[in-house]
Structure formats: C-alpha cells, structure tokens
Design an enzyme around this catalytic site. Structure first.
Site, PDB file in Angstrom:
ATOM      1  N   GLY A  26       0.832  -1.206   0.000  1.00  0.00           N
ATOM      2  CA  GLY A  26       0.000   0.000   0.000  1.00  0.00           C
ATOM      3  C   GLY A  26       0.859   1.245   0.000  1.00  0.00           C
TER       4      GLY A  26
ATOM      5  CG  HIS B 267       3.371   1.112  -5.525  1.00  0.00           C
ATOM      6  ND1 HIS B 267       3.526   2.140  -4.628  1.00  0.00           N
ATOM      7  CD2 HIS B 267       3.945   0.022  -4.962  1.00  0.00           C
ATOM      8  CE1 HIS B 267       4.163   1.697  -3.560  1.00  0.00           C
ATOM      9  NE2 HIS B 267       4.443   0.413  -3.735  1.00  0.00           N
TER      10      HIS B 267
ATOM     11  CD  GLN C 127       7.921  -7.052   3.739  1.00  0.00           C
ATOM     12  OE1 GLN C 127       7.245  -7.896   3.176  1.00  0.00           O
ATOM     13  NE2 GLN C 127       8.445  -6.034   3.081  1.00  0.00           N
TER      14      GLN C 127
ATOM     15  N   GLY D 274       9.633  -3.606  -8.754  1.00  0.00           N
ATOM     16  CA  GLY D 274      10.408  -2.411  -9.110  1.00  0.00           C
ATOM     17  C   GLY D 274      11.892  -2.616  -8.814  1.00  0.00           C
TER      18      GLY D 274
ATOM     19  CG  ASP E  66      12.375  -2.335  -2.902  1.00  0.00           C
ATOM     20  OD1 ASP E  66      12.977  -1.771  -1.988  1.00  0.00           O
ATOM     21  OD2 ASP E  66      11.232  -2.012  -3.267  1.00  0.00           O
TER      22      ASP E  66
ATOM     23  CB  SER F 242       5.728   3.601   0.860  1.00  0.00           C
ATOM     24  OG  SER F 242       5.259   2.996  -0.315  1.00  0.00           O
TER      25      SER F 242
HETATM   26  O1  PAF Z   1       8.260  -4.311  -1.982  1.00  0.00           O
HETATM   27  C1  PAF Z   1       7.300  -4.397  -1.193  1.00  0.00           C
HETATM   28  O2  PAF Z   1       6.456  -3.519  -1.103  1.00  0.00           O
HETATM   29  C2  PAF Z   1       7.172  -5.624  -0.308  1.00  0.00           C
HETATM   30  O3  PAF Z   1       8.412  -6.086   0.095  1.00  0.00           O
HETATM   31  C3  PAF Z   1       6.345  -6.755  -0.960  1.00  0.00           C
HETATM   32  C4  PAF Z   1       7.029  -7.302  -2.198  1.00  0.00           C
HETATM   33  C5  PAF Z   1       4.974  -6.237  -1.323  1.00  0.00           C
HETATM   34  C6  PAF Z   1       6.181  -7.907   0.025  1.00  0.00           C
HETATM   35  O4  PAF Z   1       5.526  -7.519   1.177  1.00  0.00           O
END
Ligand code: PAF
Length: 332
Positions: free
Chosen positions: A54, A60, A84, A181, A184, A220
């Site tokens: 989100g 995104h 995570q 993307g 990361d 974000s």
């Molecule tokens: O990159 C992200 O936003 C998160 O690491 C993901 C891939 C949605 C997993 O929670």
C-alpha cells in the site's frame, strides 16, 4: 500476540470501511479473490500481479501500467507484511492509506487495475505471526545465500519475510506474470531465485525505478522525510550517478568506485552537521555486487555480468535505499 501486532490488526483494512471505485473489485477474503481469479481462467484471460504494502505512489502505478500492457487483467495485493519487519522497525507507523490507494488506481482509468486483495493478518498467517523470529510458528520460505548480504546484513530476517509472503501471494493470486520495481533490487534477485527454485509458473518482470525530477527514488517511506531531509537525501542518487560516470569513463575497480560514492555521502553528512540540524546522515553501506548473483565485488568488475551499485543511508531516522544496474540483464 505482541502489542504492535494487535494495533496492526485493528488498522488493517476491512474493505467495508472503504469506498470501492467503480471497475475495481476489492476483496478482503482470500476465497472471494480466488473465485474471481477462477472466473478469469474460465474466460481465458491472463492476470498480471503487483504485490504492494500500500501507500501507493507513481512507482507502483508504473508497475500496474506495465502489467496491464502485457496482461488482460491486473490484480494488486495491499498487505503490510509483519514478517518482514524487525521488532525495532516501523510496522506500527508504516503508512496505511487504502482509500487513497484505491483512488489512485481508479485515476489510471477503468480497466487498468481490475482487483485489489486486502487480506487480514490472521488469514495470511493462520499459525499467527510474531515479530521475534525465535517465537514464530508455521511455514516460512528462505532463499539462502543471496538474502544475507547488503540489506540482509542490517535486516537479517527481512527477505525471509518477503519470500514467505510473496510465495503465499503467488499461490493465492496465481498470476501469469508478476511485476517488481528495480528500486528494491535485492528483493528482485531473491524473488527471481525463489520463483525459479520453487517452480512457480509465473514470469517475473523487473521495471525501472521511478524518480522525482530531483532524482530521489520514489518510496512509500519518503513521507517520513522533512523538507530539509528530502533535500539532503538527494545525495543517494547523486553519488550513484557519480559512481556510474566513473564506471562509464573506464573505472572498473569496485573498491575505487565504492570509495568515491562513500566520500559524497560523508561530505553530505558533514554539511548536515555544519547546518546545525538535530538529525544526522549515516551511511549503512555502499556496495558493488555482481549483476549475475549479487555477490560482492572488491577488485575488477567482470565485464560479462555487469554490476549493481547500491547503497543504504539513514537520513534522520529514515533508512533509504537506492541502486543503479550497470550493464546488467534484468529479467524480462
Ligand atoms: O516491496 C514491497 O512492497 C514488499 O516487500 C512486498 C514485495 C509487497 C512484500 O511484502
């Protein structure tokens, strides 16, 4: 369940409270999403998938647009994945902006994003989820080797959490294609290996980092930055560009490039101190890694694999990452 998670569950997103834009189906329950997904299969329509936590931004949206170019329908997941986050990290304060996210998706026009799954923590982690890994129960996915360096040094269980949730979502969403993307980059390498190793029948795409005009990579977490921090945060993209220009001019020694990038960060750190700010710039790492398997390079950069130059820098309390891929074949 620990206190942060109780809070997170309360903040998590019953779709009842949100206004679903016309043309976008919003699901709370995995079973309902699956039913919709089955209808696409019966209709012989392909599905592209964009996993998110989100707080959507143009980065995104560019993934959604790329997915829609290649697939008949696009689904997103919006899920702030507790697994995570370390107990010391920002799970509790991570921006949660579902209504704005849905409105942004709607602004792409009807027929671009078809569905959004916003599952509950309990459904994603039926055995429960603790932030302290030693207390965790249930099934987790680890991609060994590639998860340990770079981000993995500072965030030792981060990729375990990412690989776990992405494999859950690939099982749920069953997309033909999935879009990540480049911002990361290590996450992309980890997921690429996981898709290969676990034989997910999904084609992965790595799409370019979207930046503000200033060069700042969209994230974000940029909302945490004050205007002055945002200004100083430009040092990330600036030092990456500087390293790139040295590379393009023929410097192929990884250590020399790392030193050049590090110097710019340290100079910026001094500027912040001299300006009398009450926050600091702190370098976590600058690194040059193989474009093939992300192994760290110290000496000569082999010409056949290219390299990933990446860095993580704390700007105040906000940890920012950025990278450039030089002569690297990113999957497509
Ligand atoms: O990159 C992200 O936003 C998160 O690491 C993901 C891939 C949605 C997993 O929670």
């Amino acid at each position: 369940m620990d206190k942060t998670l109780e809070g997170v569950n309360m903040m998590m997103t019953s779709t009842d409270r949100f206004k679903c834009p016309p043309g976008i189906k919003v699901f709370n329950k995995i079973a309902d999403f699956r039913q919709w997904r089955r209808s696409l299969l019966l209709d012989k329509k392909t599905l592209g998938y964009v996993p998110t936590m989100g707080a959507l931004h143009q980065g995104h949206l560019s993934l959604v647009a790329a997915a829609r170019k290649r697939c008949d329908h696009v689904a997103l997941t919006v899920f702030v994945n507790p697994a995570q986050f370390a107990p010391t990290e920002d799970l509790g304060t991570y921006p949660r902006t579902l209504q704005k996210d849905l409105d942004l998706l709607a602004s792409l026009g009807q027929g671009v994003a078809s569905a959004v799954l916003v599952p509950q923590v309990e459904e994603m982690y039926p055995a429960g989820i603790e932030l302290d890994v030693t207390k965790q129960k249930g099934t987790f996915v680890e991609v060994l080797g590639i998860s340990n360096q770079l981000e993995g040094t500072t965030r030792p269980n981060f990729f375990r959490g990412v690989a776990t949730v992405v494999s859950k979502f690939l099982n749920i969403v069953q997309p033909e294609e999935v879009f990540f993307g480049q911002k990361d980059i290590q996450q992309c390498f980890v997921i690429r290996d996981m898709i290969r190793d676990l034989h997910f029948p999904t084609k992965m795409h790595i799409c370019p980092t979207v930046r503000e005009e200033s060069g700042l990579a969209l994230s974000s977490r940029n909302v945490y930055l004050t205007p002055s921090q945002k200004e100083h945060a430009l040092v990330l993209s600036r030092s990456l560009k500087h390293m790139e220009s040295l590379y393009r001019a023929g410097t192929r020694d990884a250590t020399t490039l790392v030193q050049a990038g590090t110097k710019l960060i340290q100079d910026e750190r001094k500027k912040v101190q001299e300006d009398g700010e009450d926050w600091e710039i702190k370098l976590d790492y600058v690194s040059i890694n193989s474009g093939k398997d992300l192994s760290e390079l110290k000496g000569d950069i082999p010409s056949e694999d290219g390299c990933v130059i990446s860095m993580a820098v704390y700007v105040g309390d906000t940890r920012l990452i950025d990278n450039l891929c030089l002569d690297v074949e990113l999957a497509d």
